[in-house]
Design a protein around this motif. Structure first.
Motif, PDB file in Angstrom:
ATOM      1  N   THR A  92       0.848  -1.190   0.000  1.00  0.00           N
ATOM      2  CA  THR A  92       0.000   0.000   0.000  1.00  0.00           C
ATOM      3  C   THR A  92       0.890   1.249   0.000  1.00  0.00           C
ATOM      4  OG1 THR A  92      -0.087   0.127   2.410  1.00  0.00           O
ATOM      5  CG2 THR A  92      -1.794  -1.196   1.310  1.00  0.00           C
ATOM      6  N   ASP A  93       0.308   2.380  -0.332  1.00  0.00           N
ATOM      7  CA  ASP A  93       1.065   3.636  -0.344  1.00  0.00           C
ATOM      8  C   ASP A  93       1.601   3.970   1.041  1.00  0.00           C
ATOM      9  OD1 ASP A  93       0.691   3.986  -3.051  1.00  0.00           O
ATOM     10  OD2 ASP A  93      -1.094   5.239  -2.810  1.00  0.00           O
ATOM     11  N   GLU A  94       0.812   3.675   2.058  1.00  0.00           N
ATOM     12  CA  GLU A  94       1.265   3.939   3.431  1.00  0.00           C
ATOM     13  C   GLU A  94       2.464   3.064   3.794  1.00  0.00           C
ATOM     14  OE1 GLU A  94      -0.450   3.899   8.009  1.00  0.00           O
ATOM     15  OE2 GLU A  94      -1.781   3.366   6.357  1.00  0.00           O
ATOM     16  N   ALA A  95       2.423   1.799   3.414  1.00  0.00           N
ATOM     17  CA  ALA A  95       3.536   0.891   3.694  1.00  0.00           C
ATOM     18  C   ALA A  95       4.788   1.324   2.937  1.00  0.00           C
ATOM     19  CB  ALA A  95       3.156  -0.529   3.321  1.00  0.00           C
ATOM     20  N   LYS A  96       4.620   1.797   1.701  1.00  0.00           N
ATOM     21  CA  LYS A  96       5.765   2.289   0.934  1.00  0.00           C
ATOM     22  C   LYS A  96       6.372   3.517   1.597  1.00  0.00           C
ATOM     23  CE  LYS A  96       4.276   0.700  -3.613  1.00  0.00           C
ATOM     24  NZ  LYS A  96       3.901   1.111  -4.975  1.00  0.00           N
ATOM     25  N   ALA A  97       5.519   4.417   2.087  1.00  0.00           N
ATOM     26  CA  ALA A  97       6.011   5.629   2.747  1.00  0.00           C
ATOM     27  C   ALA A  97       6.778   5.275   4.016  1.00  0.00           C
ATOM     28  CB  ALA A  97       4.856   6.562   3.058  1.00  0.00           C
ATOM     29  N   ILE A  98       6.252   4.344   4.785  1.00  0.00           N
ATOM     30  CA  ILE A  98       6.929   3.924   6.019  1.00  0.00           C
ATOM     31  C   ILE A  98       8.279   3.289   5.691  1.00  0.00           C
ATOM     32  CG2 ILE A  98       6.822   2.279   7.938  1.00  0.00           C
ATOM     33  CD1 ILE A  98       3.779   2.793   8.008  1.00  0.00           C
ATOM     34  N   THR A  99       8.316   2.459   4.658  1.00  0.00           N
ATOM     35  CA  THR A  99       9.554   1.800   4.262  1.00  0.00           C
ATOM     36  C   THR A  99      10.590   2.826   3.820  1.00  0.00           C
ATOM     37  OG1 THR A  99       8.286  -0.116   3.542  1.00  0.00           O
ATOM     38  CG2 THR A  99      10.523   0.055   2.728  1.00  0.00           C
TER      39      THR A  99
ATOM     40  N   ALA B 234      14.200   3.662   5.653  1.00  0.00           N
ATOM     41  CA  ALA B 234      15.449   3.579   4.895  1.00  0.00           C
ATOM     42  C   ALA B 234      16.231   4.884   4.991  1.00  0.00           C
ATOM     43  CB  ALA B 234      15.152   3.237   3.443  1.00  0.00           C
ATOM     44  N   VAL B 235      15.560   6.003   4.866  1.00  0.00           N
ATOM     45  CA  VAL B 235      16.238   7.298   4.971  1.00  0.00           C
ATOM     46  C   VAL B 235      16.777   7.500   6.385  1.00  0.00           C
ATOM     47  CG1 VAL B 235      15.866   9.800   4.922  1.00  0.00           C
ATOM     48  CG2 VAL B 235      14.971   8.369   3.083  1.00  0.00           C
ATOM     49  N   SER B 236      15.995   7.135   7.381  1.00  0.00           N
ATOM     50  CA  SER B 236      16.457   7.265   8.772  1.00  0.00           C
ATOM     51  C   SER B 236      17.688   6.402   9.025  1.00  0.00           C
ATOM     52  CB  SER B 236      15.345   6.861   9.733  1.00  0.00           C
ATOM     53  OG  SER B 236      14.246   7.715   9.605  1.00  0.00           O
ATOM     54  N   ALA B 237      17.703   5.198   8.487  1.00  0.00           N
ATOM     55  CA  ALA B 237      18.854   4.306   8.660  1.00  0.00           C
ATOM     56  C   ALA B 237      20.096   4.889   7.989  1.00  0.00           C
ATOM     57  CB  ALA B 237      18.539   2.928   8.103  1.00  0.00           C
ATOM     58  N   LEU B 238      19.939   5.446   6.799  1.00  0.00           N
ATOM     59  CA  LEU B 238      21.075   6.051   6.110  1.00  0.00           C
ATOM     60  C   LEU B 238      21.610   7.264   6.867  1.00  0.00           C
ATOM     61  CD1 LEU B 238      19.964   5.791   2.380  1.00  0.00           C
ATOM     62  CD2 LEU B 238      21.794   4.540   3.532  1.00  0.00           C
TER      63      LEU B 238
END
Length: 59
Positions: free
Chosen positions: A11-18, A22-26
């Motif tokens: 879903t769009d929400e799941a993509k946004a969370i992912t 990923a950005v937070s981890a980087l």
């Protein structure tokens, strides 16, 4: 069957969370890399400051 669902069926929400994770981890890895590079300089600066105070006090 993979543990992570395919991008196309998420879903769009799941993509946004992912993407956010990923950005937070980087950003976290980059910050850790910077801090790790600066730790020796911080130690030298603190020791230099202590030495300066010790020599200034003894005179």
């Amino acid at each position: 069957m993979s543990l992570v669902p395919r991008w196309e069926v998420m879903t769009d929400e799941a993509k946004a969370i992912t993407k956010r994770i990923a950005v937070s981890a980087l950003v976290l890895l980059f910050a850790l890399w910077i801090v790790r590079a600066l730790i020796p300089w911080v130690i030298v600066a603190i020791c230099g400051y202590w030495a300066y105070r010790w020599f200034a006090k003894s005179t």
